[in-house]
Design a protein around this motif. Structure first.
Motif, mmCIF file in Angstrom:
data_model
loop_
_atom_site.group_PDB
_atom_site.id
_atom_site.type_symbol
_atom_site.label_atom_id
_atom_site.label_comp_id
_atom_site.label_asym_id
_atom_site.label_seq_id
_atom_site.Cartn_x
_atom_site.Cartn_y
_atom_site.Cartn_z
ATOM 1 N N ALA A 216 -9.660 -8.031 -5.227
ATOM 2 C CA ALA A 216 -9.723 -6.914 -4.280
ATOM 3 C C ALA A 216 -8.400 -6.152 -4.241
ATOM 4 C CB ALA A 216 -10.082 -7.427 -2.893
ATOM 5 N N ALA A 217 -7.280 -6.886 -4.308
ATOM 6 C CA ALA A 217 -5.975 -6.216 -4.312
ATOM 7 C C ALA A 217 -5.792 -5.388 -5.580
ATOM 8 C CB ALA A 217 -4.867 -7.259 -4.179
ATOM 9 N N ARG A 218 -6.269 -5.890 -6.718
ATOM 10 C CA ARG A 218 -6.150 -5.115 -7.956
ATOM 11 C C ARG A 218 -7.006 -3.856 -7.890
ATOM 12 N NH1 ARG A 218 -3.254 -7.644 -11.740
ATOM 13 N NH2 ARG A 218 -3.067 -9.929 -11.656
ATOM 14 N N LEU A 219 -8.189 -3.972 -7.302
ATOM 15 C CA LEU A 219 -9.040 -2.788 -7.169
ATOM 16 C C LEU A 219 -8.411 -1.750 -6.256
ATOM 17 C CD1 LEU A 219 -12.579 -4.453 -6.938
ATOM 18 C CD2 LEU A 219 -11.578 -3.231 -8.881
ATOM 19 N N ASP A 220 -7.623 -2.203 -5.292
ATOM 20 C CA ASP A 220 -6.940 -1.281 -4.387
ATOM 21 C C ASP A 220 -5.671 -0.688 -4.995
ATOM 22 O OD1 ASP A 220 -8.856 -1.625 -2.480
ATOM 23 O OD2 ASP A 220 -7.767 -3.205 -1.397
ATOM 24 N N GLY A 221 -5.341 -1.090 -6.223
ATOM 25 C CA GLY A 221 -4.198 -0.509 -6.903
ATOM 26 C C GLY A 221 -2.916 -1.304 -6.810
ATOM 27 N N ALA A 222 -2.978 -2.556 -6.364
ATOM 28 C CA ALA A 222 -1.761 -3.366 -6.254
ATOM 29 C C ALA A 222 -1.316 -3.821 -7.635
ATOM 30 C CB ALA A 222 -2.012 -4.570 -5.353
ATOM 31 N N GLY A 223 0.003 -3.804 -7.848
ATOM 32 C CA GLY A 223 0.562 -4.266 -9.104
ATOM 33 C C GLY A 223 0.820 -5.761 -9.097
ATOM 34 N N ASN A 224 1.319 -6.283 -10.230
ATOM 35 C CA ASN A 224 1.576 -7.715 -10.337
ATOM 36 C C ASN A 224 2.645 -8.174 -9.345
ATOM 37 O OD1 ASN A 224 -0.298 -8.038 -12.405
ATOM 38 N ND2 ASN A 224 1.204 -7.535 -13.995
ATOM 39 N N TRP A 225 3.708 -7.388 -9.197
ATOM 40 C CA TRP A 225 4.761 -7.776 -8.266
ATOM 41 C C TRP A 225 4.267 -7.775 -6.822
ATOM 42 C CZ3 TRP A 225 8.852 -10.324 -7.315
ATOM 43 C CH2 TRP A 225 9.643 -10.049 -6.196
ATOM 44 N N GLN A 226 3.475 -6.783 -6.448
ATOM 45 C CA GLN A 226 2.938 -6.734 -5.086
ATOM 46 C C GLN A 226 1.994 -7.896 -4.826
ATOM 47 O OE1 GLN A 226 1.338 -2.748 -5.414
ATOM 48 N NE2 GLN A 226 2.920 -1.944 -4.029
ATOM 49 N N PHE A 228 2.123 -10.827 -6.327
ATOM 50 C CA PHE A 228 2.950 -12.037 -6.230
ATOM 51 C C PHE A 228 3.668 -12.104 -4.892
ATOM 52 C CE2 PHE A 228 7.179 -13.960 -6.740
ATOM 53 C CZ PHE A 228 6.806 -15.246 -7.075
ATOM 54 N N ARG A 229 4.201 -10.980 -4.421
ATOM 55 C CA ARG A 229 5.008 -10.995 -3.199
ATOM 56 C C ARG A 229 4.168 -11.171 -1.949
ATOM 57 N NH1 ARG A 229 8.956 -6.032 -1.105
ATOM 58 N NH2 ARG A 229 9.609 -7.052 0.844
ATOM 59 N N PHE A 230 3.013 -10.503 -1.865
ATOM 60 C CA PHE A 230 2.257 -10.485 -0.621
ATOM 61 C C PHE A 230 1.071 -11.446 -0.611
ATOM 62 C CE2 PHE A 230 4.205 -6.223 -0.893
ATOM 63 C CZ PHE A 230 4.929 -6.236 0.291
ATOM 64 N N LEU A 231 0.662 -11.946 -1.776
ATOM 65 C CA LEU A 231 -0.479 -12.874 -1.815
ATOM 66 C C LEU A 231 -0.090 -14.244 -2.364
ATOM 67 C CD1 LEU A 231 -3.380 -10.561 -3.036
ATOM 68 C CD2 LEU A 231 -2.916 -11.349 -0.717
ATOM 69 N N THR A 232 0.505 -14.259 -3.563
ATOM 70 C CA THR A 232 0.795 -15.534 -4.220
ATOM 71 C C THR A 232 1.886 -16.307 -3.488
ATOM 72 O OG1 THR A 232 0.155 -14.594 -6.348
ATOM 73 C CG2 THR A 232 1.449 -16.616 -6.379
ATOM 74 N N LEU A 233 2.989 -15.638 -3.186
ATOM 75 C CA LEU A 233 4.116 -16.340 -2.568
ATOM 76 C C LEU A 233 3.775 -16.894 -1.187
ATOM 77 C CD1 LEU A 233 6.889 -17.050 -3.597
ATOM 78 C CD2 LEU A 233 7.810 -15.068 -2.402
ATOM 79 N N PRO A 234 3.116 -16.145 -0.302
ATOM 80 C CA PRO A 234 2.710 -16.764 0.974
ATOM 81 C C PRO A 234 1.749 -17.931 0.799
ATOM 82 C CG PRO A 234 2.651 -14.373 1.146
ATOM 83 C CD PRO A 234 2.870 -14.691 -0.293
#
Length: 321
Positions: A216-226, A228-234
């Motif tokens: 869903a984040a990729r469909l909304d235009g989020a990049g790999n860094w975003q 990682f920072r807002f989904l993966t790291l938390p």
């Protein structure tokens, strides 16, 4: 004519309600014999655990209250908490505590960072991923003494070691690794050994991420860094805490690398090695036992936080299921 099936209440007693009746019938009577029968197979393991771990600790705690030197076995006296006061005020022991903190913090932080990078690499699909994963896990499977000997002779040796061989081929200097940078040499060997452990924990966390949120984040235009920072790291926060706490527990107690590489010389003696020196070389059983009790207490404190993190991970996984 009265209906014979109608219940006639007895004077002075209230008829049982449906809830009370169901509560009485839903709770089966406890069978203590069966409960003990199910626990009995665990009793030998529990007794063995108490004999192997708890009795030696109690003996160490008792010895720590005595002024006991093996050179003077007949002059053993009760000292109370004097050994703990000596441990807290001894400059050598205080320095070993600082060395232990520095060694543990450096190894844990760098191992977590490198483990996260390797886990992100292995989370991707590529040819030969299984072989790469096996090779990366191999350092953690080595016996600690064998790992330290490998670094001491195959890598650090100034005459035939790999590091100086590469530097000689490049025309660089030929340092004495264990003499010029002793603490860094110990830290490097421990980082090499414990990075796979951090990698395995963080890789498990990466593979438990909710993929629908990432898509869903990729469909909304989020990049790999975003992502990682807002989904993966938390999502990896609990796994990072778990790896840090478990790594701290083991590295605080590390003895093999210091003993094998430097023998505690050149300001590399951590607390376990200092306890070894106090016990076997100075033969001060009371002081060594007091220092050992302090190490155990510190390890228990760290382990308590680790168990809390593990229980929170299990609760999160159960709530997702």
């Amino acid at each position: 004519m009265s209906n014979p099936t109608t219940a006639v209440p007895v004077r002075g007693k209230r008829p049982p309600t449906v809830a009370a009746a169901s509560r009485n019938t839903s709770r089966p009577p406890r069978n203590r014999a069966r409960e003990w029968a199910t626990r009995a197979p665990l009793m030998p393991a529990l007794i063995f655990l108490i004999v192997v771990t708890q009795l030696p600790f109690v003996a160490t705690l008792v010895i720590s209250l005595f002024d006991w030197n093996s050179f003077r076995p007949d002059n053993r006296e009760f000292a109370g908490l004097e050994n703990y006061t000596t441990v807290a005020s001894d400059p050598a022991l205080r320095e070993s505590i600082l060395t232990t903190v520095l060694l543990t913090a450096t190894v844990v932080i760098i191992s977590v960072v490198l483990g996260l990078a390797l886990a992100l690499l292995l989370d991707r699909k590529f040819r030969g991923r299984g072989l790469v994963r096996t090779m990366l896990i191999a350092p953690f499977l080595l016996v600690p003494v064998a790992s330290a000997l490998l670094w001491k002779h195959a890598l650090y040796n100034p005459e035939y070691g790999l590091f100086n061989g590469v530097l000689n081929w490049l025309g660089g200097p030929q340092p004495e690794w264990l003499s010029d940078m002793p603490l860094m040499a110990v830290e490097a060997s421990l980082i090499w050994q414990w990075t796979p452990f951090m990698m395995l924990i963080l890789l498990a966390g990466l593979q438990s991420r909710p993929l629908d949120m990432i898509e869903a984040a990729r469909l909304d235009g989020a990049g790999n860094w975003q992502i990682f920072r807002f989904l993966t790291l938390p999502h990896l926060r609990r796994y990072l805490e778990l790896g840090t706490l478990l790594g701290s527990i083991y590295i605080v107690q590390n003895f093999d690398a210091v003993f094998t590489l430097t023998r505690g010389g050149l300001d590399t003696a951590n607390l376990p090695y200092t306890i070894y020196e106090t016990f076997y070389n100075a033969h001060e059983y009371g002081l060594a036992s007091a220092a050992g009790v302090l190490v155990v207490i510190g390890t228990i404190i760290i382990a308590t936080f680790a168990l809390r993190v593990v229980s929170s991970l299990f609760r999160e996984e159960a709530s997702r299921a």
